[in-house]
Design an enzyme around this catalytic site. Sequence first.
Site, PDB file in Angstrom:
ATOM      1  N   HIS A 214      -3.783   3.274  -0.458  1.00 11.45           N
ATOM      2  CA  HIS A 214      -3.441   1.870  -0.741  1.00 11.45           C
ATOM      3  C   HIS A 214      -4.432   0.947  -0.055  1.00 11.45           C
ATOM      4  O   HIS A 214      -5.048   1.302   0.953  1.00 11.45           O
ATOM      5  CB  HIS A 214      -2.017   1.548  -0.288  1.00 11.45           C
ATOM      6  CG  HIS A 214      -1.754   1.852   1.146  1.00 11.45           C
ATOM      7  ND1 HIS A 214      -1.442   3.116   1.598  1.00 11.45           N
ATOM      8  CD2 HIS A 214      -1.779   1.067   2.253  1.00 11.45           C
ATOM      9  CE1 HIS A 214      -1.281   3.091   2.904  1.00 11.45           C
ATOM     10  NE2 HIS A 214      -1.491   1.862   3.337  1.00 11.45           N
TER      11      HIS A 214
ATOM     12  N   HIS B 156      -4.804  -2.970   1.569  1.00  7.90           N
ATOM     13  CA  HIS B 156      -4.100  -4.159   2.065  1.00  7.90           C
ATOM     14  C   HIS B 156      -4.886  -5.410   1.658  1.00  7.90           C
ATOM     15  O   HIS B 156      -6.118  -5.442   1.770  1.00  7.90           O
ATOM     16  CB  HIS B 156      -4.049  -4.167   3.598  1.00  7.90           C
ATOM     17  CG  HIS B 156      -3.245  -3.067   4.199  1.00  7.90           C
ATOM     18  ND1 HIS B 156      -1.964  -3.244   4.640  1.00  7.90           N
ATOM     19  CD2 HIS B 156      -3.558  -1.769   4.455  1.00  7.90           C
ATOM     20  CE1 HIS B 156      -1.508  -2.107   5.140  1.00  7.90           C
ATOM     21  NE2 HIS B 156      -2.453  -1.191   5.048  1.00  7.90           N
TER      22      HIS B 156
HETATM   23  P1  AMP Z   1      -0.919   1.885   6.398  1.00 11.13           P
HETATM   24  O1  AMP Z   1      -0.814   1.830   7.881  1.00 11.13           O
HETATM   25  O2  AMP Z   1      -2.258   1.432   5.891  1.00 11.13           O
HETATM   26  O3  AMP Z   1      -0.516   3.233   5.877  1.00 11.13           O
HETATM   27  O4  AMP Z   1       0.074   0.793   5.865  1.00 11.13           O
HETATM   28  C1  AMP Z   1       1.274   1.032   5.238  1.00 11.13           C
HETATM   29  C2  AMP Z   1       1.837  -0.316   4.924  1.00 11.13           C
HETATM   30  O5  AMP Z   1       2.960  -0.134   4.094  1.00 11.13           O
HETATM   31  C3  AMP Z   1       2.315  -1.106   6.159  1.00 11.13           C
HETATM   32  O6  AMP Z   1       1.667  -2.362   6.190  1.00 11.13           O
HETATM   33  C4  AMP Z   1       3.822  -1.232   5.929  1.00 11.13           C
HETATM   34  O7  AMP Z   1       4.289  -2.482   6.378  1.00 11.13           O
HETATM   35  C5  AMP Z   1       3.930  -1.070   4.442  1.00 11.13           C
HETATM   36  N1  AMP Z   1       5.192  -0.537   3.953  1.00 11.13           N
HETATM   37  C6  AMP Z   1       5.883   0.529   4.411  1.00 11.13           C
HETATM   38  N2  AMP Z   1       6.977   0.762   3.665  1.00 11.13           N
HETATM   39  C7  AMP Z   1       6.962  -0.177   2.686  1.00 11.13           C
HETATM   40  C8  AMP Z   1       7.830  -0.476   1.586  1.00 11.13           C
HETATM   41  N3  AMP Z   1       8.923   0.245   1.342  1.00 11.13           N
HETATM   42  N4  AMP Z   1       7.509  -1.518   0.780  1.00 11.13           N
HETATM   43  C9  AMP Z   1       6.414  -2.259   1.024  1.00 11.13           C
HETATM   44  N5  AMP Z   1       5.554  -2.041   2.038  1.00 11.13           N
HETATM   45  C10 AMP Z   1       5.828  -1.015   2.856  1.00 11.13           C
END
Ligand code: AMP
Length: 143
Positions: free
Chosen positions: A106, A108
Amino acid sequence: MSLSGKYDDQNIFAKIIAGEAPAIKIFEDDAVVAFMDIFPQSPGHCLVVPKAPARNLLDLSDDVAALAITRVKAVARAVETALSPDGIIISQFNGAPAGQTVFHIHFHIIPRWENQALGRHGGGQADTVELKAQAAKIRAALT
Ligand code: AMP
């Protein structure tokens, strides 16, 4: 969890892609789904998630990576139009030591404003009504 390894199809983003978990969506097509981050580091923080079952960028095919970055750019432009930030961070983490917590690729998109501190990564959960209002503005700016 290390950088290389098996893709876990039970991760939360796989469930969102499959429609088995909720998300406040901004955009969806065959290649990606974009939705609000529920633990945002700033107002308007959203995610662009390729649908391909890949743990990180290194596991993603070149074709899907190319498609994904065009969607990232389109959503970032919509965030700019909708929220008028002073800057936008685009980030993408590969592996836990790099900060990755959800092991499905993903990107950001994090709007920034002058003199406004960046929130903690994975900090507090945002108000759903506010997230829906931000998503509606970003969605409207995409069309
Ligand atoms: P990463 O550290 O790059 O893997 O980021 C994962 C991101 O997903 C974090 O910014 C979380 O806040 C976000 N996140 C986790 N669970 C969910 C969810 N159910 N819906 C939307 N965002 C999420």
